[in-house]
Design a protein around this motif. Sequence first.
Motif, PDB file in Angstrom:
ATOM      1  N   ASP A 159       0.632  -1.197   0.154  1.00  0.00           N
ATOM      2  CA  ASP A 159       0.118  -0.084  -0.096  1.00  0.00           C
ATOM      3  C   ASP A 159       0.933   1.268   0.032  1.00  0.00           C
ATOM      4  OD1 ASP A 159      -2.074  -1.573  -0.119  1.00  0.00           O
ATOM      5  OD2 ASP A 159      -2.712  -1.134   2.316  1.00  0.00           O
ATOM      6  N   ARG A 160       1.840   1.352   0.879  1.00  0.00           N
ATOM      7  CA  ARG A 160       2.783   2.485   0.764  1.00  0.00           C
ATOM      8  C   ARG A 160       3.555   2.801  -0.549  1.00  0.00           C
ATOM      9  NH1 ARG A 160       2.903   7.324   3.156  1.00  0.00           N
ATOM     10  NH2 ARG A 160       5.346   7.562   3.992  1.00  0.00           N
ATOM     11  N   GLN A 161       4.057   1.612  -1.144  1.00  0.00           N
ATOM     12  CA  GLN A 161       4.559   1.860  -2.376  1.00  0.00           C
ATOM     13  C   GLN A 161       3.620   2.156  -3.504  1.00  0.00           C
ATOM     14  OE1 GLN A 161       6.305  -2.213  -2.732  1.00  0.00           O
ATOM     15  NE2 GLN A 161       8.180  -1.701  -1.644  1.00  0.00           N
ATOM     16  N   PHE A 162       2.373   1.638  -3.556  1.00  0.00           N
ATOM     17  CA  PHE A 162       1.431   2.053  -4.431  1.00  0.00           C
ATOM     18  C   PHE A 162       1.129   3.730  -4.085  1.00  0.00           C
ATOM     19  CE2 PHE A 162      -3.154   2.499  -5.460  1.00  0.00           C
ATOM     20  CZ  PHE A 162      -3.108   2.273  -6.917  1.00  0.00           C
ATOM     21  N   GLU A 163       0.864   4.156  -2.799  1.00  0.00           N
ATOM     22  CA  GLU A 163       0.765   5.535  -2.736  1.00  0.00           C
ATOM     23  C   GLU A 163       2.040   6.289  -3.492  1.00  0.00           C
ATOM     24  OE1 GLU A 163       0.833   8.765   0.851  1.00  0.00           O
ATOM     25  OE2 GLU A 163       1.121   6.656   1.371  1.00  0.00           O
ATOM     26  N   ALA A 164       3.252   5.904  -3.196  1.00  0.00           N
ATOM     27  CA  ALA A 164       4.396   6.513  -4.116  1.00  0.00           C
ATOM     28  C   ALA A 164       3.969   6.493  -5.502  1.00  0.00           C
ATOM     29  CB  ALA A 164       5.758   5.686  -3.557  1.00  0.00           C
ATOM     30  N   LEU A 165       3.724   5.482  -6.093  1.00  0.00           N
ATOM     31  CA  LEU A 165       3.335   5.200  -7.706  1.00  0.00           C
ATOM     32  C   LEU A 165       2.482   6.316  -8.061  1.00  0.00           C
ATOM     33  CD1 LEU A 165       2.803   2.057  -9.550  1.00  0.00           C
ATOM     34  CD2 LEU A 165       1.190   3.752  -9.773  1.00  0.00           C
ATOM     35  N   ARG A 170       0.903  11.288 -10.732  1.00  0.00           N
ATOM     36  CA  ARG A 170       0.412  12.631 -10.438  1.00  0.00           C
ATOM     37  C   ARG A 170       1.130  13.814 -11.045  1.00  0.00           C
ATOM     38  NH1 ARG A 170      -2.330  11.797  -6.051  1.00  0.00           N
ATOM     39  NH2 ARG A 170      -4.273  10.992  -7.138  1.00  0.00           N
ATOM     40  N   ALA A 171       2.522  13.490 -10.522  1.00  0.00           N
ATOM     41  CA  ALA A 171       3.363  14.537 -10.836  1.00  0.00           C
ATOM     42  C   ALA A 171       3.430  14.605 -12.490  1.00  0.00           C
ATOM     43  CB  ALA A 171       4.960  14.301  -9.971  1.00  0.00           C
ATOM     44  N   HIS A 172       3.474  13.538 -13.045  1.00  0.00           N
ATOM     45  CA  HIS A 172       3.632  13.835 -14.684  1.00  0.00           C
ATOM     46  C   HIS A 172       2.593  14.546 -15.040  1.00  0.00           C
ATOM     47  CE1 HIS A 172       7.028  11.314 -14.945  1.00  0.00           C
ATOM     48  NE2 HIS A 172       6.398  10.005 -14.633  1.00  0.00           N
ATOM     49  N   LEU A 173       1.191  14.225 -14.619  1.00  0.00           N
ATOM     50  CA  LEU A 173       0.274  15.040 -15.217  1.00  0.00           C
ATOM     51  C   LEU A 173       0.247  16.563 -14.696  1.00  0.00           C
ATOM     52  CD1 LEU A 173      -2.643  12.488 -14.082  1.00  0.00           C
ATOM     53  CD2 LEU A 173      -1.723  13.043 -16.597  1.00  0.00           C
ATOM     54  N   ILE A 205      12.257  13.591 -16.815  1.00  0.00           N
ATOM     55  CA  ILE A 205      10.917  13.815 -16.125  1.00  0.00           C
ATOM     56  C   ILE A 205      10.634  12.690 -15.136  1.00  0.00           C
ATOM     57  CG2 ILE A 205      10.465  15.058 -18.077  1.00  0.00           C
ATOM     58  CD1 ILE A 205       8.835  12.642 -18.905  1.00  0.00           C
ATOM     59  N   GLU A 206      11.088  11.513 -15.294  1.00  0.00           N
ATOM     60  CA  GLU A 206      11.228  10.671 -14.364  1.00  0.00           C
ATOM     61  C   GLU A 206      11.776  10.918 -13.150  1.00  0.00           C
ATOM     62  OE1 GLU A 206       9.130   7.857 -14.514  1.00  0.00           O
ATOM     63  OE2 GLU A 206       8.692   8.054 -16.628  1.00  0.00           O
ATOM     64  N   ARG A 207      12.848  11.627 -13.178  1.00  0.00           N
ATOM     65  CA  ARG A 207      13.668  11.700 -12.110  1.00  0.00           C
ATOM     66  C   ARG A 207      12.999  13.128 -11.302  1.00  0.00           C
ATOM     67  NH1 ARG A 207      15.275  11.044  -8.598  1.00  0.00           N
ATOM     68  NH2 ARG A 207      16.928  12.837  -8.143  1.00  0.00           N
ATOM     69  N   ALA A 208      12.325  13.999 -12.024  1.00  0.00           N
ATOM     70  CA  ALA A 208      11.335  15.003 -11.463  1.00  0.00           C
ATOM     71  C   ALA A 208      10.334  14.583 -10.782  1.00  0.00           C
ATOM     72  CB  ALA A 208      11.007  15.956 -12.437  1.00  0.00           C
ATOM     73  N   ARG A 215       8.498  13.847  -2.033  1.00  0.00           N
ATOM     74  CA  ARG A 215       8.040  15.091  -1.055  1.00  0.00           C
ATOM     75  C   ARG A 215       6.447  14.743  -0.687  1.00  0.00           C
ATOM     76  NH1 ARG A 215      11.204  17.970  -4.889  1.00  0.00           N
ATOM     77  NH2 ARG A 215       9.479  18.230  -6.366  1.00  0.00           N
ATOM     78  N   ALA A 216       5.641  14.009  -1.623  1.00  0.00           N
ATOM     79  CA  ALA A 216       4.444  13.671  -1.504  1.00  0.00           C
ATOM     80  C   ALA A 216       4.277  12.682  -0.272  1.00  0.00           C
ATOM     81  CB  ALA A 216       3.608  13.427  -2.313  1.00  0.00           C
ATOM     82  N   VAL A 217       4.821  11.816  -0.321  1.00  0.00           N
ATOM     83  CA  VAL A 217       4.781  10.819   0.727  1.00  0.00           C
ATOM     84  C   VAL A 217       5.672  10.859   1.912  1.00  0.00           C
ATOM     85  CG1 VAL A 217       4.033   8.910  -1.068  1.00  0.00           C
ATOM     86  CG2 VAL A 217       6.493   9.117  -0.353  1.00  0.00           C
ATOM     87  N   GLY A 218       6.577  11.750   1.827  1.00  0.00           N
ATOM     88  CA  GLY A 218       7.621  12.153   3.092  1.00  0.00           C
ATOM     89  C   GLY A 218       8.808  11.098   3.244  1.00  0.00           C
TER      90      GLY A 218
END
Length: 310
Positions: A159-165, A170-173, A205-208, A215-218
């Motif tokens: 679940d935590r890894q899915f949150e990161a995904l 979302r960052a790409h969008l 862009i993948e790195r970005a 930052r989002a998941v901390g």
Amino acid sequence: MFDHFVWSVLVVPVLLVGTAALPARRLAPATGAAALAWSAFATALAAVAVLAAFTVAAAAEVPAVAARFGESSRTVADDTAHVPWVTWLSAALLAAGLVAAARVRRRHRRGRSVARRFAGLPADRAIVLVDDEAVDAFAVPGRPGRIVVTTAMRAALDDRQFEALVAHERAHLDAGHPRLILLAELAGALHPALRWVAPRVSYLIERAADEQAARAVGDRRTVAKAIGAAALAAAGRPAPPAPSAVSFARAVRPGAVPRRVGELLAPPPAGRLAWLAAVPALLAASSIVWTGEALIDLVELLAKAHGTGP
């Protein structure tokens, strides 16, 4: 006019590719991706304009064409008499570049068919789970944008890894990364020397998106683990069910995934050198200026040829 060909078609694209090797750890990935993609696209357009100018000159060198417009074909040919090959080479390069760019546009239009598949879903269905054994997740731009995740990918992550995904996609969008990919690929299609730019932009862009997800998941380590788990699960599995500009699990080039993981596990750089992004922009600007001069020279040459008659 030949000096304009040398600078805008031969020199600047090669120099621009060289700027992509600037120390990436000293430049924010988002800044680097945008600067490189837009600069490459502007440089490609400038080169195309110069090639178009020489193509017009090539046509004006044909006696029948020159006579049709009341011009002297000899006057036009004399301008490049020391490099007689440049006009017809320009015409060939221009034709090849336009055909390649059309193919890139067609491929991206096919990719947008993915977006149409999800256009009718409710606005709150931002994440779409697709039943497929391919391990993949990708962002689909649109209004609203969607994050598509295969069931195989979901099963590979906790679940935590899915949150990161999700944060990564979302960052790409949010940052419009598919547009940057399109610009970089069009630049590579229009000018062969710029083809190396697209993989570099894809990596940046993948790195970005990785940094934004962290930052989002901390937790940078969680994002690194998610990338590693997805890549391991995707190894040897079928290709994604649909074309996507940016994919979470699959590397844009060999070694990209280990590098992304390594940079996430390392502390972020203490300082950023934002001015480095100005280097490719200045190169592109110089090419645009020289291209403008080439177009002026072409107009003056044709006016001179018209004045001297057939």
